[in-house]
Design a protein around this motif. Structure first.
Motif, short mmCIF file in Angstrom:
data_model
loop_
_atom_site.label_atom_id
_atom_site.label_comp_id
_atom_site.label_asym_id
_atom_site.label_seq_id
_atom_site.Cartn_x
_atom_site.Cartn_y
_atom_site.Cartn_z
N GLN A 1 -0.34 -10.49 -4.15
CA GLN A 1 -0.91 -9.31 -4.79
C GLN A 1 0.08 -8.16 -4.74
N CYS A 2 -0.06 -7.25 -5.69
CA CYS A 2 0.93 -6.21 -5.94
C CYS A 2 1.31 -5.42 -4.69
N LEU A 3 2.60 -5.42 -4.39
CA LEU A 3 3.13 -4.70 -3.23
C LEU A 3 2.92 -3.20 -3.36
N GLY A 4 3.07 -2.67 -4.56
CA GLY A 4 3.05 -1.22 -4.74
C GLY A 4 1.69 -0.63 -5.05
N GLN A 5 0.61 -1.39 -4.82
CA GLN A 5 -0.70 -0.89 -5.22
C GLN A 5 -1.11 0.40 -4.51
N PRO A 6 -0.77 0.64 -3.24
CA PRO A 6 -1.13 1.94 -2.66
C PRO A 6 -0.47 3.12 -3.38
N LEU A 7 0.78 2.93 -3.81
CA LEU A 7 1.48 3.99 -4.52
C LEU A 7 0.87 4.19 -5.91
N ALA A 8 0.59 3.10 -6.61
CA ALA A 8 -0.02 3.22 -7.94
C ALA A 8 -1.36 3.93 -7.86
N ARG A 9 -2.17 3.56 -6.88
CA ARG A 9 -3.48 4.20 -6.72
C ARG A 9 -3.33 5.71 -6.49
N ILE B 1 0.03 2.24 3.45
CA ILE B 1 -0.92 3.27 3.01
C ILE B 1 -0.62 4.64 3.62
N LYS B 2 -0.33 4.68 4.92
CA LYS B 2 -0.05 5.97 5.55
C LYS B 2 1.25 6.60 5.04
N ARG B 3 2.26 5.75 4.83
CA ARG B 3 3.54 6.26 4.32
C ARG B 3 3.34 6.81 2.90
N VAL B 4 2.58 6.09 2.11
CA VAL B 4 2.34 6.52 0.73
C VAL B 4 1.52 7.80 0.71
N ALA B 5 0.50 7.90 1.57
CA ALA B 5 -0.35 9.09 1.60
C ALA B 5 0.47 10.36 1.84
N LEU C 1 11.61 -3.61 -8.14
CA LEU C 1 10.87 -2.42 -7.71
C LEU C 1 10.99 -1.28 -8.71
N LEU C 2 12.16 -1.16 -9.34
CA LEU C 2 12.36 -0.09 -10.31
C LEU C 2 11.51 -0.32 -11.56
N ILE C 3 11.52 -1.56 -12.08
CA ILE C 3 10.74 -1.85 -13.28
C ILE C 3 9.24 -1.73 -12.98
N ALA C 4 8.80 -2.43 -11.94
CA ALA C 4 7.37 -2.42 -11.61
C ALA C 4 6.90 -1.03 -11.22
N GLY C 5 7.79 -0.24 -10.62
CA GLY C 5 7.40 1.06 -10.11
C GLY C 5 7.16 2.12 -11.16
N ARG D 1 9.62 -10.18 1.17
CA ARG D 1 8.62 -9.15 0.92
C ARG D 1 8.51 -8.19 2.11
N ARG D 2 8.59 -8.74 3.32
CA ARG D 2 8.48 -7.89 4.52
C ARG D 2 9.56 -6.81 4.56
N MET D 3 10.68 -7.07 3.92
CA MET D 3 11.79 -6.11 3.96
C MET D 3 11.50 -4.83 3.19
N VAL D 4 10.52 -4.89 2.28
CA VAL D 4 10.21 -3.70 1.47
C VAL D 4 8.76 -3.27 1.61
N THR D 5 8.06 -3.80 2.60
CA THR D 5 6.64 -3.49 2.76
C THR D 5 6.42 -2.09 3.33
#
Length: 411
Positions: free
Chosen positions: A359-367, A119-123, A244-248, A110-114
Motif C-alpha cells: 500500500q502507498c508509502l506516501g499516504q500520510p503526506l497525501a492525506r 505520521i508524526k514526521r508528516v504532521a 518518489l518524485l513522480i508519485a509525490g 522500502r524501510r529505507m524511505v519509510t
C-alpha cells in the motif's frame, strides 16, 4: 464446488478490453462495463493491449484478500505479469522500483524511505504546507481571471512539498513534470517512455552525486548515506528518487484538481466543507473523495505464484491479476449507496491507496496535503466556480493516473 479457470479455448466470447471507457457525462464514475462485471461476479476475465486475458478482481473483499496474500506477486519480471503498456526491449528487467518487487527485497528497500513518511514526521510539515497553499492562493487572487487551477495551484502544491522533502530544486519543476507526464501516459511509445525515464534517472543520479559529496537534511541525502554504507547502489538510490518524485507530485496534484471539480459539481457537499472548522470533517471529506474518485483507474497489477481458490474460482499459478480499485471503492457491500458523494461518510477503509505490504508509502503526506488544500481553498475563495462547462474539461482518459489536464476556474 470450486471451478477452474477456463483454458484459452474455453474463454468467454464477451471478454471486454481493459481499461474500459467511462460513460459520457459521468467523469467521476467508473466505466459502466466494469460495474456490470462487478455485479456479475467477484472475478472477470479482461483483455489487455497485448491480447493477454488476466483476471480483473472486481469486489472489495476479494481485492483485500488477494492484495494481502503472499501467493500474489508484484514482481514485474515474472511470467504472466499483466503489463500496463508496451515496454522497450530490455526495460522490463531493469525497472529497479521496489514497488515492483516482492519481500524480502521489497521490505528491505522500502524501510529505507519509510521514516520521512511516518505520521508524526508528516504532521510536523503542516505549517510549511499551509504556507505553500496560502502563498499560491495569494498569487491566484492577485492575478488575472480565469485561471487554470492545475497549473496555478494543484500541480505546484505537491511539487513544492516533495521537492522540499527530497532535496530536489523546485526550479527544475518543468523538467521533471514534463518527463513524468510521459512516463505515466498510457499510450506513449515505449521508446518515448524509456527516454523520459532515462532523463529522470540521469537527473536523480546527478543529484545523488551532489548529495554524496555534500549531504543535507533531506531524503535524498539519507539515501546517499545508504549508498556510502553499501546498503544501496547509487543506481538503486537514484531509481528510488525517481519513484518518489513522480508519485509525490502527480497523484496528489490530480486529486486536488479532480476533487475540486467533483465538489464544484456537488455544491451541497462543497458548502458543508467550506463552512466547517472541524478537522475531523475535513479528514472525512478527504477519505470520501479518495474513495469516490480513486485516480488509480487502470488497476493495480499482480501475478499469482501458486494456485489460489477464491470466490468459487481457481486462479492458476502464472495468471495475471488486475485489481480495479475504482470499482472496489464503489462496492455496495463495503460502501452503502456507493455512487453518492457524502463527505460525512466513514470511508477510511477504502482501497484508493491499495492494501497489504505494497500500500502507498506516501499516504500520510497525501492525506495531509489534501486536508490543508480542502480546508483552505474554498474558504479563501468562496465564490470559486468553473469557467467552462463540464463537457469542455479535458480529462486524462489516456493516463495511468486519472485527473484533468486543465481546470479553468474563476470567482
Amino acid at each position: 464446488m470450486t471451478s477452474t479457470v477456463p483454458t484459452a479455448g474455453e474463454l468467454p466470447a464477451d471478454i471486454p478490453d481493459f481499461p474500459m471507457t467511462r460513460a459520457a457525462g459521468c467523469p467521476f464514475d467508473p466505466p459502466p462495463t466494469a460495474m456490470a462485471k462487478q455485479q456479475e461476479a467477484p472475478l472477470a476475465k479482461i483483455r489487455l493491449w497485448d491480447g493477454s486475458t488476466p483476471w480483473m478482481v472486481t469486489r472489495y473483499a476479494e481485492q483485500r484478500a488477494l492484495l494481502a496474500d503472499p501467493r500474489v506477486s508484484a514482481d514485474i519480471t515474472r511470467p504472466g505479469y499483466p503489463l500496463q503498456t508496451a515496454v522497450a526491449p530490455g526495460s522490463r528487467s531493469g525497472t529497479g522500483s521496489f514497488i515492483l518487487m516482492d519481500d524480502p527485497e521489497h521490505a528491505r528497500m522500502r524501510r529505507m524511505v519509510t521514516a520521512p513518511f511516518a505520521i508524526k514526521r508528516v504532521a510536523a510539515l503542516r505549517p510549511a504546507i499551509q504556507k505553500i497553499v496560502d502563498d499560491l492562493i495569494d498569487g491566484m487572487l492577485a492575478g488575472p481571471k480565469p485561471v487554470d487551477l492545475v497549473d496555478a495551484f494543484a500541480l505546484p502544491v505537491p511539487s513544492l512539498v516533495i521537492c522540499e522533502l527530497l532535496g530536489v530544486p523546485y526550479s527544475d519543476h518543468d523538467f521533471f513534470q514534463d518527463n513524468s507526464k510521459v512516463v505515466i501516459k498510457r499510450d506513449a511509445e515505449p521508446e518515448e517512455r524509456n527516454a523520459a525515464m532515462a532523463a529522470l534517472s540521469g537527473y536523480l543520479d546527478d543529484l545523488m552525486g551532489e548529495k554524496l559529496a555534500a549531504p543535507a537534511d533531506d531524503l535524498l541525502s539519507g539515501l546517499a548515506g545508504r549508498v556510502k554504507a553499501g546498503e544501496l547502489t547509487r543506481q538503486e538510490a537514484a531509481q528510488m528518487g525517481v519513484l518518489l518524485l513522480i508519485a509525490g507530485h502527480e497523484t496528489t496534484a490530480n486529486m486536488i484538481a479532480l476533487g475540486t471539480l467533483a465538489l464544484l459539481e456537488h455544491p451541497d457537499q462543497l458548502a458543508i466543507l467550506r463552512d466547517t472548522d472541524d478537522p475531523k470533517l475535513v479528514a472525512s471529506a478527504v477519505e470520501e473523495l479518495l474513495r469516490y474518485l480513486n485516480i488509480v483507474h487502470n488497476g493495480r497489477r499482480r501475478v499469482a505464484l501458486e494456485d489460489i481458490d477464491i470466490a468459487g474460482r481457481r486462479i492458476h499459478a502464472g495468471d495475471g491479476l488486475v485489481f480495479a480499485t475504482d470499482i472496489a471503492n464503489r462496492d455496495p457491500e463495503a460502501f452503502p449507496d456507493p455512487d453518492r458523494l457524502d463527505i460525512r461518510r466513514d470511508a477510511r477503509h477504502h482501497v484508493a491507496f491499495g492494501f497489504g505490504v505494497h500500500q502507498c508509502l506516501g499516504q500520510p503526506l497525501a492525506r495531509l496535503e489534501l486536508q490543508v488544500v480542502y480546508s483552505t481553498l474554498y474558504k479563501r475563495i468562496p465564490g470559486l466556480r468553473l469557467a467552462a462547462g463540464l463537457e469542455q474539461i479535458p480529462f486524462k482518459h489516456d493516463g495511468v493516473v486519472y485527473g484533468v489536464y486543465e481546470l479553468p476556474v474563476t470567482w
